[in-house]
Design a protein around this motif. Structure first.
Motif, short mmCIF file in Angstrom:
data_model
loop_
_atom_site.label_atom_id
_atom_site.label_comp_id
_atom_site.label_asym_id
_atom_site.label_seq_id
_atom_site.Cartn_x
_atom_site.Cartn_y
_atom_site.Cartn_z
N VAL A 3 0.84 -1.20 0.00
CA VAL A 3 0.00 0.00 0.00
C VAL A 3 0.87 1.25 0.00
O VAL A 3 0.61 2.20 -0.74
CB VAL A 3 -0.95 -0.01 1.22
N LEU A 4 1.92 1.25 0.81
CA LEU A 4 2.81 2.41 0.87
C LEU A 4 3.51 2.62 -0.47
O LEU A 4 3.61 3.76 -0.95
CB LEU A 4 3.84 2.24 1.98
N ARG A 5 3.98 1.57 -1.07
CA ARG A 5 4.64 1.70 -2.38
C ARG A 5 3.66 2.18 -3.45
O ARG A 5 4.02 2.97 -4.31
CB ARG A 5 5.27 0.38 -2.79
N ASN A 6 2.42 1.72 -3.39
CA ASN A 6 1.40 2.16 -4.36
C ASN A 6 1.09 3.65 -4.23
O ASN A 6 0.60 4.26 -5.18
CB ASN A 6 0.12 1.35 -4.20
N HIS A 7 1.35 4.21 -3.07
CA HIS A 7 1.10 5.64 -2.84
C HIS A 7 2.40 6.45 -2.84
O HIS A 7 2.48 7.50 -2.21
CB HIS A 7 0.34 5.84 -1.54
N ASP A 8 3.41 5.95 -3.53
CA ASP A 8 4.68 6.64 -3.76
C ASP A 8 5.52 6.87 -2.51
O ASP A 8 6.30 7.81 -2.45
CB ASP A 8 4.46 7.98 -4.48
N PHE A 9 5.35 6.03 -1.49
CA PHE A 9 6.25 6.10 -0.33
C PHE A 9 7.52 5.34 -0.68
O PHE A 9 7.48 4.34 -1.38
CB PHE A 9 5.59 5.49 0.90
N LYS A 10 8.64 5.80 -0.16
CA LYS A 10 9.93 5.16 -0.42
C LYS A 10 10.64 4.89 0.90
O LYS A 10 10.40 5.58 1.88
CB LYS A 10 10.78 6.07 -1.29
N ASN A 11 11.50 3.90 0.91
CA ASN A 11 12.36 3.68 2.08
C ASN A 11 13.78 3.46 1.59
O ASN A 11 14.22 2.36 1.32
CB ASN A 11 11.85 2.57 2.98
N ASP A 12 14.51 4.54 1.47
CA ASP A 12 15.86 4.49 0.93
C ASP A 12 16.90 4.09 1.96
O ASP A 12 17.74 3.26 1.72
CB ASP A 12 16.24 5.86 0.35
N TRP A 13 16.86 4.70 3.13
CA TRP A 13 17.96 4.51 4.08
C TRP A 13 17.59 3.68 5.30
O TRP A 13 18.44 3.10 5.94
CB TRP A 13 18.50 5.86 4.52
N ASN A 14 16.34 3.60 5.67
CA ASN A 14 15.92 2.83 6.83
C ASN A 14 14.78 1.90 6.44
O ASN A 14 13.70 2.37 6.07
CB ASN A 14 15.48 3.77 7.96
N PRO A 15 14.98 0.60 6.52
CA PRO A 15 13.93 -0.33 6.07
C PRO A 15 12.66 -0.30 6.91
O PRO A 15 11.63 -0.81 6.48
CB PRO A 15 14.61 -1.70 6.17
N ILE A 17 11.16 2.59 8.01
CA ILE A 17 10.45 3.86 7.84
C ILE A 17 10.26 4.16 6.36
O ILE A 17 11.22 4.15 5.59
CB ILE A 17 11.22 5.01 8.51
N TYR A 18 9.03 4.44 5.99
CA TYR A 18 8.72 4.86 4.62
C TYR A 18 8.43 6.35 4.64
O TYR A 18 7.81 6.86 5.58
CB TYR A 18 7.51 4.10 4.09
N VAL A 19 8.88 7.06 3.62
CA VAL A 19 8.72 8.50 3.58
C VAL A 19 8.13 8.95 2.25
O VAL A 19 8.25 8.27 1.23
CB VAL A 19 10.07 9.24 3.81
N ARG A 20 7.49 10.12 2.30
CA ARG A 20 6.97 10.74 1.10
C ARG A 20 6.93 12.24 1.32
O ARG A 20 6.56 12.71 2.38
CB ARG A 20 5.56 10.25 0.79
N TYR A 21 7.34 12.98 0.30
CA TYR A 21 7.25 14.43 0.34
C TYR A 21 6.21 14.88 -0.67
O TYR A 21 6.24 14.47 -1.83
CB TYR A 21 8.60 15.08 0.01
N ARG A 22 5.27 15.71 -0.23
CA ARG A 22 4.22 16.22 -1.12
C ARG A 22 4.55 17.66 -1.46
O ARG A 22 4.48 18.54 -0.59
CB ARG A 22 2.86 16.10 -0.45
N ASP A 23 4.91 17.89 -2.72
CA ASP A 23 5.34 19.21 -3.16
C ASP A 23 4.26 20.27 -3.01
O ASP A 23 4.53 21.38 -2.54
CB ASP A 23 5.79 19.17 -4.62
N ASN A 24 3.04 19.96 -3.42
CA ASN A 24 1.98 20.97 -3.40
C ASN A 24 1.69 21.48 -1.99
O ASN A 24 1.48 22.67 -1.78
CB ASN A 24 0.70 20.43 -4.02
N GLU A 25 1.67 20.59 -1.03
CA GLU A 25 1.37 20.97 0.35
C GLU A 25 2.63 21.30 1.14
O GLU A 25 2.55 21.79 2.25
CB GLU A 25 0.61 19.84 1.08
#
Length: 55
Positions: A3-15, A17-25
């Motif tokens: 679900v997190l991956r489907n909503h563009d969340f990523k976990n680059d450095w810590n397996p 924690i998933y993160v996402r940055y929303r530019d508009n908000e």
């Protein structure tokens, strides 16, 4: 996790924690499990309580 991956969340450095940055908000969102949240709180507060109680 899917679900997190489907909503563009990523976990680059810590397996854990998933993160996402929303530019508009202009907000940064972190998604993590309860165990990870508690572990981070214990680490963060350990230094505070050692100073507070002089341990």
């Amino acid at each position: 996790m899917t679900v997190l991956r489907n909503h563009d969340f990523k976990n680059d450095w810590n397996p854990d924690i998933y993160v996402r940055y929303r530019d508009n908000e202009q907000i940064f969102i972190q998604a993590m499990g309860y165990d990870t949240l508690v572990a981070h709180a214990k680490k963060r507060n350990q230094a505070f309580f050692s100073v507070l109680f002089g341990e």
